[in-house]
Design a protein around this motif. Structure first.
Motif, PDB file in Angstrom:
ATOM      1  N   GLY A  65       0.817  -1.206   0.000  1.00 20.31           N
ATOM      2  CA  GLY A  65       0.000   0.000   0.000  1.00 20.31           C
ATOM      3  C   GLY A  65       0.853   1.258   0.000  1.00 20.31           C
TER       4      GLY A  65
ATOM      5  N   TRP B 267     -10.296  -9.661  -1.059  1.00 23.92           N
ATOM      6  CA  TRP B 267      -9.845  -8.307  -0.715  1.00 23.92           C
ATOM      7  C   TRP B 267     -11.088  -7.468  -0.421  1.00 23.92           C
ATOM      8  N   TYR B 268     -11.038  -6.796   0.702  1.00 24.86           N
ATOM      9  CA  TYR B 268     -12.069  -5.842   1.092  1.00 24.86           C
ATOM     10  C   TYR B 268     -11.411  -4.477   1.220  1.00 24.86           C
ATOM     11  N   ARG B 269     -12.231  -3.450   1.249  1.00 28.74           N
ATOM     12  CA  ARG B 269     -11.703  -2.133   1.542  1.00 28.74           C
ATOM     13  C   ARG B 269     -12.734  -1.364   2.361  1.00 28.74           C
ATOM     14  N   GLN B 270     -12.221  -0.415   3.100  1.00 30.98           N
ATOM     15  CA  GLN B 270     -13.088   0.430   3.911  1.00 30.98           C
ATOM     16  C   GLN B 270     -12.635   1.865   3.763  1.00 30.98           C
TER      17      GLN B 270
ATOM     18  N   ARG C 195     -17.151  -1.536   5.336  1.00 25.20           N
ATOM     19  CA  ARG C 195     -16.210  -2.367   4.599  1.00 25.20           C
ATOM     20  C   ARG C 195     -16.943  -3.054   3.459  1.00 25.20           C
TER      21      ARG C 195
ATOM     22  N   VAL D 196     -14.094  -6.214  -2.486  1.00 19.00           N
ATOM     23  CA  VAL D 196     -13.513  -5.686  -3.716  1.00 19.00           C
ATOM     24  C   VAL D 196     -13.360  -6.789  -4.747  1.00 19.00           C
TER      25      VAL D 196
ATOM     26  N   ASP E  77     -10.838   5.358  -4.568  1.00 22.28           N
ATOM     27  CA  ASP E  77     -10.274   4.065  -4.192  1.00 22.28           C
ATOM     28  C   ASP E  77      -9.531   4.137  -2.859  1.00 22.28           C
TER      29      ASP E  77
ATOM     30  N   TYR F 267      -7.319  -1.391   2.956  1.00 26.11           N
ATOM     31  CA  TYR F 267      -7.576  -2.626   2.245  1.00 26.11           C
ATOM     32  C   TYR F 267      -7.212  -3.806   3.139  1.00 26.11           C
ATOM     33  N   TYR F 268      -8.132  -4.756   3.203  1.00 26.37           N
ATOM     34  CA  TYR F 268      -7.949  -5.928   4.049  1.00 26.37           C
ATOM     35  C   TYR F 268      -8.027  -7.192   3.190  1.00 26.37           C
TER      36      TYR F 268
ATOM     37  N   GLY G 179      -4.877  -5.024   7.655  1.00 30.55           N
ATOM     38  CA  GLY G 179      -5.250  -3.899   6.808  1.00 30.55           C
ATOM     39  C   GLY G 179      -4.054  -3.065   6.409  1.00 30.55           C
TER      40      GLY G 179
ATOM     41  N   GLN H 251      -3.115   0.775   4.302  1.00 26.58           N
ATOM     42  CA  GLN H 251      -3.670   2.020   3.784  1.00 26.58           C
ATOM     43  C   GLN H 251      -3.297   2.223   2.327  1.00 26.58           C
TER      44      GLN H 251
END
Length: 116
Positions: free
Chosen positions: A9, A36-39, A45, A48, A89, A93-94, A109, A111
């Motif tokens: 990241g 992959w997830y993002r918040q 959350r 993705v 975007d 991101y997790y 996670g 950034q």
């Protein structure tokens, strides 16, 4: 104890690219699926992209064509190539790993910040 460690990241200008990695350690089992997830700030959350053990990939519609998920089964690692990045975007991101025994694990996670 399974651990997931995300890397890759950082800060990038709009239109740029980043490649996230998520390495799973502590298990000799192969994952059944990695996500992959993002918040984003102030938002929930969201999923993705995901990839199954047979390599099938899924993306949320708005990201298809810009993001690519891939994996290295030998390394128990999943990647997220993000191109043509936009300020929206931005977020944490997790990665999440699911194993065939039903267990699921989250990474800490990482950034991603996209400047306009």
């Amino acid at each position: 104890q399974v651990q997931l460690v995300e890397s890759g990241g950082g800060l990038v200008q709009a239109g740029g690219s980043l490649r996230l990695s998520c390495a799973a350690s502590g298990s000799t089992l192969r994952f059944s699926q990695m996500d992959w997830y993002r918040q984003a700030p102030g938002k929930q959350r969201e999923l993705v992209a995901q990839i199954t053990s047979d390599g099938s990939a899924y993306y949320i519609g708005s990201l298809r064509g810009r993001f690519t998920i891939s994996r290295s089964s030998a390394k128990n690692t999943v990647y997220l190539q993000m191109d043509s990045l936009k300020p929206e975007d931005t977020g944490v991101y997790y990665c999440r790993a699911s194993f065939f025994d039903g267990a699921k694990y989250w990474g800490q996670g990482i950034q991603v910040t996209v400047s306009s």
